[in-house]
Design an enzyme around this catalytic site. Sequence first.
Site, PDB file in Angstrom:
ATOM      1  N   GLU A  97       0.840  -1.197   0.000  1.00  0.00           N
ATOM      2  CA  GLU A  97       0.000   0.000   0.000  1.00  0.00           C
ATOM      3  C   GLU A  97       0.875   1.245   0.000  1.00  0.00           C
ATOM      4  O   GLU A  97       1.949   1.234   0.607  1.00  0.00           O
ATOM      5  CB  GLU A  97      -0.922  -0.013   1.223  1.00  0.00           C
ATOM      6  CG  GLU A  97      -1.899  -1.183   1.220  1.00  0.00           C
ATOM      7  CD  GLU A  97      -2.857  -1.167   2.409  1.00  0.00           C
ATOM      8  OE1 GLU A  97      -2.803  -0.206   3.224  1.00  0.00           O
ATOM      9  OE2 GLU A  97      -3.664  -2.104   2.530  1.00  0.00           O
ATOM     10  N   HIS A 151      -8.208   1.054   1.850  1.00  0.00           N
ATOM     11  CA  HIS A 151      -7.934   0.875   3.278  1.00  0.00           C
ATOM     12  C   HIS A 151      -8.746   1.869   4.126  1.00  0.00           C
ATOM     13  O   HIS A 151      -8.192   2.693   4.855  1.00  0.00           O
ATOM     14  CB  HIS A 151      -6.445   1.020   3.584  1.00  0.00           C
ATOM     15  CG  HIS A 151      -6.037   0.281   4.834  1.00  0.00           C
ATOM     16  ND1 HIS A 151      -4.823  -0.323   4.981  1.00  0.00           N
ATOM     17  CD2 HIS A 151      -6.701   0.040   5.985  1.00  0.00           C
ATOM     18  CE1 HIS A 151      -4.740  -0.896   6.180  1.00  0.00           C
ATOM     19  NE2 HIS A 151      -5.882  -0.680   6.803  1.00  0.00           N
ATOM     20  N   ALA A 195     -10.671   2.048   9.132  1.00  0.00           N
ATOM     21  CA  ALA A 195     -10.772   2.912  10.321  1.00  0.00           C
ATOM     22  C   ALA A 195     -11.245   4.316   9.975  1.00  0.00           C
ATOM     23  O   ALA A 195     -11.246   5.202  10.831  1.00  0.00           O
ATOM     24  CB  ALA A 195      -9.417   2.990  11.019  1.00  0.00           C
TER      25      ALA A 195
END
Length: 526
Positions: A261, A279, A282
Amino acid sequence: MSKSVVLIAEELSPATVDALGPDFEIRHCNGADRTELLTAIADVDAVLIRSATRVDAEALAAAKRLKVVARAGVGLDNVDVSAATKAGVMVVNAPTSNIVTAAELACGLLISVARNIAPANAALKQGEWKRNKYTGVELSEKVLGVVGLGRIGVLVAQRMSAFGMKIVAYDPYIQAARAAQMGVKLVSLEELLEVSDFITVHLPKTPETIGLIGDEALHKVKPTVRIVNAARGGIVDEAALASALKDGRVAGAGLDVYAKEPCTDSPLFAFDNVVATPHLGASTDEAQEKAGIAVAKSVRLALAGELVPDAVNVQGGVIAEDVRPGLPLAEKLGRIFTALAGEVAVRLDVEVRGEITQHDVKVLELSALKGVFEDVVAETVSYVNAPLFAQERGVEVRLTTSSESPEHRNVITVRGTLSGGEEIAISGTLSGPKQTQKIVGVDAFDVDVALTDHMAFFKYEDRPGVVGTLGRILGDAGINIAGMQVARDGEGALASITVDSEVSQDVLTEISGAIGARFARAVNLG
């Protein structure tokens, strides 16, 4: 009296500053700017960061009075925890701040893949009305296979069961009774692959889990299966998944994490039946606010000298100087125990013997327990939540101490009874002026082996030629042996080997077959 100084090195939720309160001098800097960070961190007591600021040995050396590094999030890839521990700097994070957010994203990916929401949305916005092309499948009555039944895996299972899904799970570190209490059937990984209509991954990334859902696994699944990975990149082999999608052996996938990433170019992005996000596990306002508030509270506790629940490297409060060097040893012994056992023990005893027991050594029990669960759960394991993980898995934990240690100044032993009644034990000590970490006992065998990142242990019937066979197979695999010791007792022999690189499961299996080993385990702490 001057106030303690807290440096906020990245943009955090306003609630973070509010949670710190008026008792500190608050400073700000751009932590991503290395020069600015090294200057700003020199005279502060605590630093609050997210993912862009790197707190490594250089930064810690520049921070002359730093007491706390607080990461407003779960991951700690940008913090050198080992260097911080050596420097006596506490590291805290927010381990529970994003579990709901991460679980919800996994559920969202699963639903999106089932109903082709992403490609249908893209097509419609391009002026194409393709109802027939994007026919999906219902979730009701389908089997969801949850790989990893930790906190996030449990939340996903609970949420998807509300859709009428039947839940099975694979997790070698969960007792079947515990899973049954949650309405989840515990199965082997092979059975999960064979029966699941949907598979969602919630494991930590370790040498054992990298590539777990790979080519072999993807040849065992239903062609109608849809796979979600919102845990860690690399657990699902991306090349193998692309091949399975191309061949029609997998019907779709939802991905939030990648082996490397940032990932902006992947063969997987070419498939309409793959939903990919960058991603975002969160990335909600609520998770960011929870993380900021959590670490602000931890900073307040730490600078007040109180117990810090989310400390990942020290417990908080006073730890005797003679006890402190034993912390990393106890943690590694816990990790080795788990590697040797291959499961979580029903009962775990942490035994501390020697001069060190004149001090409070409760923290050594916590350190060993932290190591036991380090490679088991997806969440960050701390000195305070490690007992909770043990409680959740029905593990009885005991600490025993004795001032008597006939052979070594101090010895720490992690001993566990497994579900089948078998007992596994690993003992270690710190040797010499350099406090070298050594393993001095494996089960009933007395050994004297320097503890390294890569090790392997084999129990076998003692006979000529075994050592040569071990050396040959490791050599053929390009694995250099750093050291080897053979110990014997009435039941056979134990070979303890330290090597320069990881021993794969394939090499382990080959050695085990060649020497007729009744026990073969690799330990990879790197």
